[in-house]
Design a protein around this motif. Structure first.
Motif, short mmCIF file in Angstrom:
data_model
loop_
_atom_site.label_atom_id
_atom_site.label_comp_id
_atom_site.label_asym_id
_atom_site.label_seq_id
_atom_site.Cartn_x
_atom_site.Cartn_y
_atom_site.Cartn_z
N UNK A 1 43.96 3.03 -34.20
CA UNK A 1 44.04 4.16 -35.13
C UNK A 1 44.37 3.68 -36.54
N UNK A 2 45.35 2.79 -36.64
CA UNK A 2 45.76 2.28 -37.95
C UNK A 2 44.62 1.53 -38.63
N UNK A 3 43.89 0.74 -37.86
CA UNK A 3 42.77 -0.02 -38.44
C UNK A 3 41.67 0.91 -38.96
N UNK A 4 41.40 1.97 -38.21
CA UNK A 4 40.35 2.88 -38.65
C UNK A 4 40.74 3.60 -39.93
N UNK A 5 41.95 4.14 -39.98
CA UNK A 5 42.38 4.87 -41.18
C UNK A 5 42.43 3.93 -42.38
N UNK A 6 42.88 2.70 -42.16
CA UNK A 6 42.91 1.73 -43.25
C UNK A 6 41.50 1.42 -43.74
N UNK A 7 40.55 1.31 -42.81
CA UNK A 7 39.16 1.07 -43.21
C UNK A 7 38.61 2.23 -44.03
N UNK A 8 38.97 3.45 -43.67
CA UNK A 8 38.54 4.61 -44.47
C UNK A 8 39.12 4.52 -45.88
N UNK B 1 45.34 8.27 -60.03
CA UNK B 1 46.64 8.22 -59.35
C UNK B 1 46.46 7.96 -57.86
N UNK B 2 45.47 8.64 -57.24
CA UNK B 2 45.21 8.42 -55.82
C UNK B 2 44.74 6.99 -55.57
N UNK B 3 43.90 6.50 -56.45
CA UNK B 3 43.38 5.12 -56.33
C UNK B 3 44.53 4.10 -56.38
N UNK B 4 45.44 4.29 -57.31
CA UNK B 4 46.55 3.35 -57.44
C UNK B 4 47.51 3.46 -56.26
N UNK B 5 47.70 4.67 -55.76
CA UNK B 5 48.56 4.84 -54.59
C UNK B 5 47.97 4.12 -53.38
N UNK B 6 46.66 4.25 -53.19
CA UNK B 6 45.99 3.60 -52.07
C UNK B 6 46.05 2.08 -52.21
N UNK B 7 45.77 1.59 -53.40
CA UNK B 7 45.77 0.14 -53.61
C UNK B 7 47.17 -0.47 -53.55
N UNK B 8 48.18 0.36 -53.64
CA UNK B 8 49.55 -0.15 -53.55
C UNK B 8 49.89 -0.61 -52.14
N UNK B 9 49.11 -0.14 -51.12
CA UNK B 9 49.51 -0.50 -49.76
C UNK B 9 48.36 -0.78 -48.79
N UNK B 10 47.11 -0.33 -49.09
CA UNK B 10 46.12 -0.39 -48.01
C UNK B 10 45.71 -1.82 -47.65
N UNK B 11 45.52 -2.70 -48.63
CA UNK B 11 45.19 -4.09 -48.28
C UNK B 11 46.39 -4.83 -47.69
N UNK B 12 47.61 -4.63 -48.21
CA UNK B 12 48.76 -5.24 -47.51
C UNK B 12 48.85 -4.84 -46.05
N UNK B 13 48.57 -3.57 -45.74
CA UNK B 13 48.59 -3.13 -44.34
C UNK B 13 47.48 -3.81 -43.55
N UNK C 1 55.61 3.58 -44.52
CA UNK C 1 55.41 5.03 -44.42
C UNK C 1 54.05 5.34 -43.78
N UNK C 2 53.03 4.60 -44.18
CA UNK C 2 51.69 4.79 -43.63
C UNK C 2 51.67 4.52 -42.13
N UNK C 3 52.25 3.40 -41.71
CA UNK C 3 52.25 3.06 -40.29
C UNK C 3 53.08 4.03 -39.47
#
Length: 362
Positions: free
Chosen positions: A31-38, A57-69, A269-271
């Motif tokens: 589940x985590x991998x799929x949402x991260x891929x989206x 703002x949404x772009x920066x919020x996503x980039x703050x954590x999606x690749x680290x995850x 928080x995402x996980x």
């Protein structure tokens, strides 16, 4: 857990010779991998809509954590490499060969759609999202080293902070690889029991609150109302040296430390909000490499041909439509039909390149 067997009528096969039971997949991580891929697809699409403050703002919020995850999960599923060197054999057919196939496709787009001359010297250099495959090979090759260190995560953090003083030139792959290294090592070394804390209801509510607050908080930050400098995206892209960003070494290390901390907070928080049970998209989480490698070809086609720059798409309704289309693209690319169609490029049968193992075959 293995199921009980009836008493055999013939002598039982010794336990040491019995084939290992198939390991059951963890729905939570799929589940985590799929949402991260989206989020990866959304991030690459939203990158073309920075003229909207809300999208920015949404772009920066996503980039703050999606690749680290994404890197953390990669590390988590690379733990077997620390104790089983035979696992290294899989990297050639699963990472190196797909890289060679897709870098030709991505570089070919530049030649065909942008009309740029073919340059053999650059043809195999990482382009766009292809850096991640190169980084995965290097991170995984380093896996056995971290198991010998007393404080591996701390060492990786120090290495990440110091690496920003290295001038990487025009190729940002090494910068990203070094900057994001702590998340790979954290995934590599974390005990699975530690992740159980994220399964508590209180953690889910807290995680949801943090994620909901992230976008408006960044929106206000970027508006200038707080009187503080805006977020330097190079810190969240992990692709530049401190000097290239215009920072001194100390300021740059402070900025990277803040980026690391922000990634840990938002990533945790995402996980925490990811469903634990099997869902309608769980199986799609087993095909994230298909989403990752294929979506870039689609996004870059629209980018190079000017479609994403069309004014009609930069209206509120157009942005909503593009966002929904990006999610639909991620869903499409994670289907079984796309997997069957593109498997030869993403999961090529390249084990013939490997020398047979004694008593194991290839």
């Amino acid at each position: 857990m293995t199921s009980p067997r009836l008493a055999p009528a013939v002598p039982a096969v010794p336990a040491a010779s019995a084939p290992p039971a198939a390991k059951k997949r963890d729905a939570y991580f799929d589940n985590a991998k799929f949402v991260t891929a989206v989020l990866v697809v959304l991030g690459h699409v939203w990158a073309e809509f920075g003229d909207s403050h809300a999208v920015d703002a949404a772009y920066k919020a996503v980039y703050a954590f999606h690749m680290p995850v994404f890197v953390f999960i990669t590390g988590y599923f690379s733990r077997s490499l620390m104790r089983n060197p035979q696992k290294f054999r899989t990297m050639l057919p699963t990472l190196v060969v797909p890289y060679l196939i897709f870098i030709v496709l991505y570089r070919g787009q530049i030649v065909l759609l942008l009309g740029k001359p073919f340059d053999l010297n650059e043809f195999l250099m990482p382009h766009f999202l292809m850096w991640f495959l190169v980084a995965m090979v290097c991170w995984r090759l380093s896996a056995p080293l971290w198991d010998h260190l007393r404080h591996p995560v701390a060492v990786a953090v120090v290495g990440s902070l110091l690496s920003g003083m290295w001038i990487f030139g025009e190729e940002p792959t090494m910068s990203r690889m070094a900057g994001l290294l702590p998340f790979f090592v954290l995934g590599l070394m974390i005990e699975p029991e530690r992740l159980q804390a994220l399964r508590r209801p209180a953690a889910r509510w807290a995680g949801a609150a943090v994620l909901v607050a992230a976008v408006p908080a960044i929106y206000v930050w970027e508006s200038g109302l707080l009187g503080v400098p805006g977020i330097n995206m190079d810190l969240l892209w992990w692709n530049s040296s401190y000097r290239d960003m215009g920072y001194s070494a100390l300021v740059g290390m402070s900025g990277r430390a803040a980026a690391l901390l922000l990634a840990v907070i938002l990533g945790t928080a995402f996980l925490a909000v990811i469903p634990r049970r099997h869902t309608w998209f769980t199986e799609m989480g087993t095909r994230t490499m298909y989403v990752y490698l294929l979506h870039g070809l689609v996004v870059k086609t629209f980018d190079y041909t000017g479609v994403l720059a069309e004014p009609v798409l930069h209206t509120p309704l157009g942005i909503v439509g593009v966002t929904l289309a990006a999610v639909a693209l991620a869903l499409l690319l994670s289907t079984g039909a796309v997997q069957r169609l593109t498997r030869p490029a993403i999961e090529p049968k390249a084990r013939w390149l490997l020398k047979p193992q004694h008593g194991r075959g290839t």
